[in-house]
Design a protein around this motif. Structure first.
Motif, mmCIF file in Angstrom:
data_model
loop_
_atom_site.group_PDB
_atom_site.id
_atom_site.type_symbol
_atom_site.label_atom_id
_atom_site.label_comp_id
_atom_site.label_asym_id
_atom_site.label_seq_id
_atom_site.Cartn_x
_atom_site.Cartn_y
_atom_site.Cartn_z
ATOM 1 N N LYS A 1 51.370 25.592 0.091
ATOM 2 C CA LYS A 1 50.588 24.367 0.200
ATOM 3 C C LYS A 1 50.803 23.916 1.596
ATOM 4 O O LYS A 1 49.951 22.864 1.842
ATOM 5 C CB LYS A 1 51.235 23.246 -0.482
ATOM 6 N N SER A 2 51.307 24.389 2.526
ATOM 7 C CA SER A 2 51.269 24.307 3.866
ATOM 8 C C SER A 2 50.198 24.821 4.718
ATOM 9 O O SER A 2 49.394 25.803 4.133
ATOM 10 C CB SER A 2 52.546 24.544 4.592
ATOM 11 N N ALA A 3 49.617 24.456 5.843
ATOM 12 C CA ALA A 3 48.538 24.949 6.512
ATOM 13 C C ALA A 3 49.111 26.366 6.689
ATOM 14 O O ALA A 3 48.311 27.398 6.905
ATOM 15 C CB ALA A 3 48.037 24.452 7.753
ATOM 16 N N HIS A 4 50.195 26.561 7.556
ATOM 17 C CA HIS A 4 50.756 27.892 7.747
ATOM 18 C C HIS A 4 52.220 28.138 7.540
ATOM 19 O O HIS A 4 53.039 27.114 7.448
ATOM 20 C CB HIS A 4 50.811 28.280 9.137
ATOM 21 N N LEU A 5 52.639 29.115 6.747
ATOM 22 C CA LEU A 5 53.857 29.308 6.415
ATOM 23 C C LEU A 5 54.513 30.579 6.891
ATOM 24 O O LEU A 5 53.787 31.662 6.444
ATOM 25 C CB LEU A 5 54.044 29.046 4.696
ATOM 26 N N ASN A 6 55.382 31.024 7.332
ATOM 27 C CA ASN A 6 56.176 32.112 7.699
ATOM 28 C C ASN A 6 56.878 32.825 6.533
ATOM 29 O O ASN A 6 57.949 32.149 6.114
ATOM 30 C CB ASN A 6 57.084 31.930 8.982
ATOM 31 N N VAL B 1 59.974 37.039 11.548
ATOM 32 C CA VAL B 1 58.691 36.684 10.749
ATOM 33 C C VAL B 1 57.848 38.178 10.379
ATOM 34 O O VAL B 1 57.820 38.772 11.404
ATOM 35 C CB VAL B 1 57.976 35.727 11.546
ATOM 36 N N ILE B 2 57.552 38.214 9.197
ATOM 37 C CA ILE B 2 56.823 39.473 8.599
ATOM 38 C C ILE B 2 55.266 39.125 8.725
ATOM 39 O O ILE B 2 54.634 39.837 9.438
ATOM 40 C CB ILE B 2 57.113 39.764 7.300
ATOM 41 N N ALA B 3 55.115 37.918 8.323
ATOM 42 C CA ALA B 3 53.573 37.643 8.162
ATOM 43 C C ALA B 3 53.446 36.086 8.170
ATOM 44 O O ALA B 3 54.575 35.242 7.979
ATOM 45 C CB ALA B 3 52.868 38.083 7.106
ATOM 46 N N SER B 4 52.426 35.524 8.629
ATOM 47 C CA SER B 4 52.043 34.188 8.542
ATOM 48 C C SER B 4 51.265 33.646 7.511
ATOM 49 O O SER B 4 49.941 34.352 7.250
ATOM 50 C CB SER B 4 51.733 33.402 9.896
ATOM 51 N N LEU B 5 51.584 33.159 6.351
ATOM 52 C CA LEU B 5 50.859 32.672 5.157
ATOM 53 C C LEU B 5 49.942 31.370 5.214
ATOM 54 O O LEU B 5 50.403 30.641 6.329
ATOM 55 C CB LEU B 5 51.332 32.807 3.748
ATOM 56 N N VAL B 6 48.674 31.565 4.713
ATOM 57 C CA VAL B 6 47.763 30.567 4.907
ATOM 58 C C VAL B 6 47.779 29.518 3.624
ATOM 59 O O VAL B 6 48.157 30.141 2.589
ATOM 60 C CB VAL B 6 46.296 30.923 5.213
ATOM 61 N N GLN B 7 47.173 28.307 3.863
ATOM 62 C CA GLN B 7 47.203 27.502 2.658
ATOM 63 C C GLN B 7 46.437 27.996 1.416
ATOM 64 O O GLN B 7 45.290 28.544 1.553
ATOM 65 C CB GLN B 7 46.630 26.233 2.950
ATOM 66 N N GLY B 8 47.062 27.975 0.278
ATOM 67 C CA GLY B 8 46.082 28.415 -1.006
ATOM 68 C C GLY B 8 46.461 29.801 -1.388
ATOM 69 O O GLY B 8 46.092 30.439 -2.385
ATOM 70 N N ARG C 1 48.654 40.963 0.200
ATOM 71 C CA ARG C 1 48.963 41.835 1.390
ATOM 72 C C ARG C 1 50.002 42.682 1.228
ATOM 73 O O ARG C 1 50.340 43.447 2.188
ATOM 74 C CB ARG C 1 49.606 40.705 2.586
ATOM 75 N N ASN C 2 50.299 42.955 0.177
ATOM 76 C CA ASN C 2 51.343 43.797 -0.361
ATOM 77 C C ASN C 2 52.870 43.726 0.411
ATOM 78 O O ASN C 2 53.193 44.683 0.853
ATOM 79 C CB ASN C 2 50.846 45.433 -0.595
ATOM 80 N N LEU C 3 53.186 42.414 0.498
ATOM 81 C CA LEU C 3 54.261 42.284 1.352
ATOM 82 C C LEU C 3 55.473 41.527 0.487
ATOM 83 O O LEU C 3 54.897 40.745 -0.236
ATOM 84 C CB LEU C 3 54.097 41.289 2.692
ATOM 85 N N GLU C 4 56.823 41.806 0.752
ATOM 86 C CA GLU C 4 57.702 40.901 0.029
ATOM 87 C C GLU C 4 58.557 40.196 1.221
ATOM 88 O O GLU C 4 58.964 40.912 2.098
ATOM 89 C CB GLU C 4 58.524 41.769 -0.851
ATOM 90 N N GLY C 5 58.948 39.173 0.856
ATOM 91 C CA GLY C 5 59.995 38.515 1.974
ATOM 92 C C GLY C 5 60.507 37.208 1.367
ATOM 93 O O GLY C 5 60.249 36.801 0.154
ATOM 94 N N TRP C 6 61.012 36.276 2.259
ATOM 95 C CA TRP C 6 61.624 35.047 2.090
ATOM 96 C C TRP C 6 60.645 34.054 2.774
ATOM 97 O O TRP C 6 60.353 34.092 3.834
ATOM 98 C CB TRP C 6 62.885 34.994 2.463
ATOM 99 N N LEU C 7 60.651 32.836 1.983
ATOM 100 C CA LEU C 7 59.823 31.641 2.527
ATOM 101 C C LEU C 7 60.731 30.133 2.008
ATOM 102 O O LEU C 7 61.490 30.203 1.303
ATOM 103 C CB LEU C 7 58.449 31.553 2.439
ATOM 104 N N SER C 8 60.381 29.379 2.873
ATOM 105 C CA SER C 8 61.070 27.971 2.548
ATOM 106 C C SER C 8 60.269 27.541 1.137
ATOM 107 O O SER C 8 59.149 27.442 1.217
ATOM 108 C CB SER C 8 60.780 26.916 3.590
#
Length: 135
Positions: A78-83, A94-101, A121-128
């Motif tokens: 739901k944020s504009a950019h999320l690490n 940081v693995i990637a920056s995700l975009v809103q939606g 993106r076929n990526l796995e990781g952690w985010l807030s």
């Protein structure tokens, strides 16, 4: 036939006739005009709990039954950019920056962080977790 051989044969037949001696086999040569006996099926011994019978291998461990599956929790950023980070913490790379939606699949939780898989993106990781839509 010598007397000693006859005595040994009689002793063998008496011993093999006793019910308490398993595995005693007496060989009698077949005649040419005898028909072969039908095959004998020997039922396997019961296996202990957690084991099953496998022909040629005997008792083998049964595969573990997986726990009942739960439907996957899928949410969106739901944020504009999320690490997306490699571990739960702001000091992790940081693995990637995700975009809103962008759609993510929730894999787990820990200390305010959410472990996710990004199918696009076929990526796995952690985010807030606070930057994800309600799920």
């Amino acid at each position: 036939m010598p007397q000693r051989a006859i005595f040994a044969l009689v002793a063998l037949l008496v011993m093999c006739g006793l019910p308490g001696l398993p595995g005693c086999v007496v060989f009698v040569a077949p005649r040419r005009d005898d028909t072969p006996p039908p095959p004998v099926y020997v039922a396997p011994l019961p296996c202990p709990a957690g084991y099953g019978w496998s022909p040629g291998y005997g008792c083998v461990p049964l595969p573990a039954v997986p726990p009942p599956g739960y439907p996957p929790v899928i949410t969106r950023v739901k944020s504009a950019h999320l690490n997306l980070r490699s571990c739960p913490g702001t000091t992790c790379p940081v693995i990637a920056s995700l975009v809103q939606g962008e759609e993510v699949r929730v894999l787990g939780y820990g200390d305010g962080w959410t472990r996710v898989y990004c199918p696009g993106r076929n990526l796995e990781g952690w985010l807030s977790g606070r930057h994800l839509s309600d799920y």
